[in-house]
Design an enzyme around this catalytic site. Structure first.
Site, PDB file in Angstrom:
ATOM      1  N   SER A  66       0.855  -1.189   0.000  1.00 45.92           N
ATOM      2  CA  SER A  66       0.000   0.000   0.000  1.00 45.92           C
ATOM      3  C   SER A  66       0.894   1.242   0.000  1.00 45.92           C
ATOM      4  O   SER A  66       2.121   1.130   0.011  1.00 45.92           O
ATOM      5  CB  SER A  66      -0.930  -0.015   1.212  1.00 45.92           C
ATOM      6  OG  SER A  66      -0.161  -0.066   2.387  1.00 45.92           O
ATOM      7  N   CYS A  93     -10.541  26.419  12.912  1.00 42.46           N
ATOM      8  CA  CYS A  93     -11.540  25.634  13.657  1.00 42.46           C
ATOM      9  C   CYS A  93     -11.174  25.611  15.141  1.00 42.46           C
ATOM     10  O   CYS A  93     -11.379  26.602  15.822  1.00 42.46           O
ATOM     11  CB  CYS A  93     -11.679  24.250  13.046  1.00 42.46           C
ATOM     12  SG  CYS A  93     -13.278  23.505  13.410  1.00 42.46           S
ATOM     13  N   GLU A 115      -8.472  25.003   4.248  1.00 41.28           N
ATOM     14  CA  GLU A 115      -7.485  24.144   3.586  1.00 41.28           C
ATOM     15  C   GLU A 115      -8.116  23.183   2.578  1.00 41.28           C
ATOM     16  O   GLU A 115      -7.459  22.775   1.626  1.00 41.28           O
ATOM     17  CB  GLU A 115      -6.664  23.366   4.619  1.00 41.28           C
ATOM     18  CG  GLU A 115      -7.401  22.299   5.417  1.00 41.28           C
ATOM     19  CD  GLU A 115      -8.017  22.823   6.716  1.00 41.28           C
ATOM     20  OE1 GLU A 115      -8.384  24.013   6.750  1.00 41.28           O
ATOM     21  OE2 GLU A 115      -8.163  22.039   7.669  1.00 41.28           O
ATOM     22  N   VAL A 133       9.286  11.728  -6.868  1.00 39.63           N
ATOM     23  CA  VAL A 133       9.557  13.145  -7.153  1.00 39.63           C
ATOM     24  C   VAL A 133       9.546  13.944  -5.854  1.00 39.63           C
ATOM     25  O   VAL A 133       8.959  13.523  -4.865  1.00 39.63           O
ATOM     26  CB  VAL A 133       8.520  13.751  -8.132  1.00 39.63           C
ATOM     27  CG1 VAL A 133       8.821  13.371  -9.557  1.00 39.63           C
ATOM     28  CG2 VAL A 133       7.100  13.336  -7.749  1.00 39.63           C
ATOM     29  N   LYS A 188      -1.651   5.578  -5.264  1.00 31.32           N
ATOM     30  CA  LYS A 188      -2.707   5.344  -6.276  1.00 31.32           C
ATOM     31  C   LYS A 188      -3.570   6.572  -6.449  1.00 31.32           C
ATOM     32  O   LYS A 188      -3.940   6.929  -7.553  1.00 31.32           O
ATOM     33  CB  LYS A 188      -3.644   4.220  -5.805  1.00 31.32           C
ATOM     34  CG  LYS A 188      -3.168   2.842  -6.066  1.00 31.32           C
ATOM     35  CD  LYS A 188      -4.303   1.846  -5.944  1.00 31.32           C
ATOM     36  CE  LYS A 188      -5.122   1.921  -4.686  1.00 31.32           C
ATOM     37  NZ  LYS A 188      -4.449   1.504  -3.473  1.00 31.32           N
ATOM     38  N   HIS A 203     -12.800  25.246   7.588  1.00 34.06           N
ATOM     39  CA  HIS A 203     -11.520  24.664   7.159  1.00 34.06           C
ATOM     40  C   HIS A 203     -11.174  25.112   5.730  1.00 34.06           C
ATOM     41  O   HIS A 203     -11.486  24.406   4.769  1.00 34.06           O
ATOM     42  CB  HIS A 203     -11.602  23.136   7.187  1.00 34.06           C
ATOM     43  CG  HIS A 203     -11.651  22.582   8.560  1.00 34.06           C
ATOM     44  ND1 HIS A 203     -10.527  22.223   9.254  1.00 34.06           N
ATOM     45  CD2 HIS A 203     -12.697  22.336   9.387  1.00 34.06           C
ATOM     46  CE1 HIS A 203     -10.873  21.766  10.443  1.00 34.06           C
ATOM     47  NE2 HIS A 203     -12.175  21.830  10.551  1.00 34.06           N
TER      48      HIS A 203
HETATM   49  N1  GLN Z   1     -13.327  20.114  18.548  1.00 37.56           N
HETATM   50  C1  GLN Z   1     -13.865  21.317  18.010  1.00 37.56           C
HETATM   51  C2  GLN Z   1     -15.345  21.160  17.686  1.00 37.56           C
HETATM   52  O1  GLN Z   1     -15.840  20.078  17.636  1.00 37.56           O
HETATM   53  C3  GLN Z   1     -13.104  21.749  16.780  1.00 37.56           C
HETATM   54  C4  GLN Z   1     -13.298  20.851  15.627  1.00 37.56           C
HETATM   55  C5  GLN Z   1     -12.246  21.045  14.546  1.00 37.56           C
HETATM   56  O2  GLN Z   1     -11.249  21.703  14.771  1.00 37.56           O
HETATM   57  N2  GLN Z   1     -12.450  20.444  13.390  1.00 37.56           N
HETATM   58  O3  GLN Z   1     -16.021  22.132  17.463  1.00 37.56           O
END
Ligand code: GLN
Length: 557
Positions: free
Chosen positions: A14, A382, A510, A241, A18, A508
């Protein structure tokens, strides 16, 4: 026109990449003007990775529609324009859940429910669903050929070849060609065995992507071709790479796209990879460096923050910078500001990422205090926004013991709490706020300067939220709420105007950053960190010069 299918399987071991291979083929086909979609089947029995340990499984990637999926979907989104949803990631657990629900409803009309055809039919239906409206659907089968769990998926793709025909299906097998130092030789036997295993379940691969640390010679390719019954041109060197963004270029050099198009009897325009070439050029020709600390737990296992790491890379490439990323274990900072000064002084920026549970929280709070007081660029995501609010409540507003009810249910100041529980959402079964939600951005804020917009949409995955009862106290002391849900219920972004770069978001970002479209929050954070780093180094230099000159000056006096 019906879509063509490319099935990506893996052999030998693994972690051969992939997912990256599938994403890179998708990228290459897009560069030739084709529309693609990509999906992954995970043969494990969990319904989704949402409840799996990040140590075991790595990051949980969240899609716009709020599905908690495998981290390979992150690669798919970063490399292609495919719009991913819960349809793009299926586990055995979720398939069976659906099949058993049907059985209970009596949908099978009393028939015996079996792996073939009932499970395989469900798998094929899921594949066909993502293949609507695209030229090519790439289907990755998780796991390694020979796993018991992956058999129904292998059987389903074997049936797809029978059903859709040779011109509409293509089998790509990712395998390993290791270099054995003792013999000073590349070894083809593992690949031969892996292909035999595939053949035993009725699948003859069309293309072999051979992971290796050096180029495969013509002789080696010839040998693999002969033993594995594939064309020599279809034995591809998938060389290691330095940057994952190079993989599409490596595949292009090996003409993978041309091979795919030829096998599937498709016409397409010439490839244009100029934007990817530019990215890779930046990777190898940085104009400076930036050093970022990610303070959290799980830090020893990088895959748990895959998208975050990539988003920081994108932000750095946008400024032509080389990124040095260090994962700092939060628990190690709990001793206080002295520990932070010792461990964080050499960083240009500090980031506290998402996370769950109590461990390490006090260390994160110390790191945030350090960043706030020393004017080090800070970015909280978050949990990193929640902890920033807690730190501000405790250290600036003097609310002793302020906390999130997640970490201290008996806290006297629930700055972060489960708002939705109070609203009865828990009873409805929705424990996490997931997926894309709109956020309104306040004018004249850092958030507004970063996004250049007043309404944005970002992906969420949290259970707890900011408690507006503390809004007045915190904002009076200098915290600014710069983003909220349109109805004002949720606080989505906070910042400290009186700081060069201190920002936190409940979502988030990202998950939406791509190398060709770096996310503005990451781009700006890295930019601020670089500026701070430059200033820190100049200040240090001038202190040194000053110290060097001082005795002389004193002597003159
Ligand atoms: N633990 C926090 C919540 O549940 C933050 C969650 C997170 O950072 N994804 O709100």
């Amino acid at each position: 026109m019906s879509a063509k299918y490319i099935f990506v399987t893996g052999g030998v071991v693994s972690s051969l990449g992939k997912g990256l291979a599938a994403a890179s083929i998708g990228c290459l086909l897009e560069s030739r003007g084709l529309k693609v979609n990509i999906m992954k089947f995970d043969p494990y029995l969990n319904v989704d990775p949402g409840t799996m340990s990040p140590f075991q499984h790595g990051e949980v990637f969240v899609t716009d529609d709020g599905a908690e999926t495998d981290l390979d979907l992150g690669h798919y989104e970063r490399f292609t324009h495919a719009k991913l949803s819960r349809d793009n990631n299926w586990t055995t657990g979720r398939l069976y859940e659906q099949i058993i629900a049907k059985e209970r409803r009596g949908d099978y009309l009393g028939k015996t429910v079996q792996v073939i055809p009932h499970v395989t039919n469900e798998i094929k239906a899921a594949m066909k669903k993502v293949a609507q409206d695209v030229d090519v659907a790439l289907i990755e089968i998780g796991g390694t050929v020979g796993d018991i769990e992956s058999l129904p998926f292998m059987e389903a793709i074997r049936q797809m070849r029978q059903e859709q025909g040779r011109d509409h299906t293509l089998f790509v097998h990712v395998t390993l060609v290791p270099f054995i130092a003792a013999a000073q030789e590349l070894k083809t036997k593992p690949t031969q065995h892996s292909v035999k295993e595939l053949l035993s379940i009725g699948i003859q691969p069309d293309i072999l992507l051979c992971r290796t640390d050096r180029f495969l010679s013509k002789e080696i390719k010839n040998k693999i071709a002969l033993f594995c019954n594939v064309a020599e041109e279809a034995v591809i060197t998938a060389k290691d790479v330095a940057s994952v963004y190079e993989v599409p270029l490596v595949f292009a050099t090996e003409n993978v796209d041309t091979l795919v198009l030829k096998s599937l009897r498709m016409e397409a325009k010439d490839r244009d990879l100029s934007k990817w070439e530019d990215i890779v050029h930046r990777v190898y020709n940085p104009k400076g460096e930036v050093t970022i600390a990610i303070v959290g737990k799980y830090v020893e296992y990088e895959d748990s923050y895959k998208s975050l790491k990539e988003a920081l890379v994108h932000g750095s490439l946008a400024h032509n910078l080389k990124l040095h990323l260090n994962w700092v274990e939060a628990e190690g900072l709990e001793a206080g500001q002295q520990a932070c000064a010792e461990q964080l002084a050499e960083y240009d920026g500090i980031l506290v990422p998402g996370g769950f549970g109590k461990r390490g929280i006090e260390g994160m709070l110390q790191a945030i205090r350090y960043a706030r007081e020393n004017h080090v660029p800070y970015f909280g995501i978050c949990l990193g926004m929640q902890t920033a609010c807690i730190e501000f409540a405790r250290d600036v507003c003097g609310l002793e013991g302020a906390n999130s009810s997640e970490f201290d249910p008996a806290t006297p100041h629930r700055v972060i709490y489960k708002l939705r529980e109070l609203r009865g959402v828990e009873e409805l079964g929705g424990t996490m706020r997931l997926g894309a939600w709109t956020c309104k951005i306040e004018p004249d804020t850092l958030a507004h300067r970063i996004y250049g917009e007043t309404e944005i949409s970002e992906r969420h995955r949290h259970r707890y939220e900011f408690n507006r009862e503390y809004e007045e106290t915190l904002t009076a002391a200098g915290l600014r709420i710069s983003g909220s849900s349109p109805d004002g219920t949720y606080v989505e972004m906070v910042e400290i105007p009186d700081h060069p770069h201190f920002i936190g978001c409940q979502f988030h970002p990202e998950f939406k950053s791509k190398p060709l479209e770096p996310h503005p929050l990451f781009k700006t954070f890295v930019g601020a960190a670089y500026a701070y780093g430059q200033k820190r180094r100049t200040d240090k230099e001038s202190t040194k010069i000053e110290m060097f000159h001082r005795p002389e000056k004193m002597g003159q006096r």
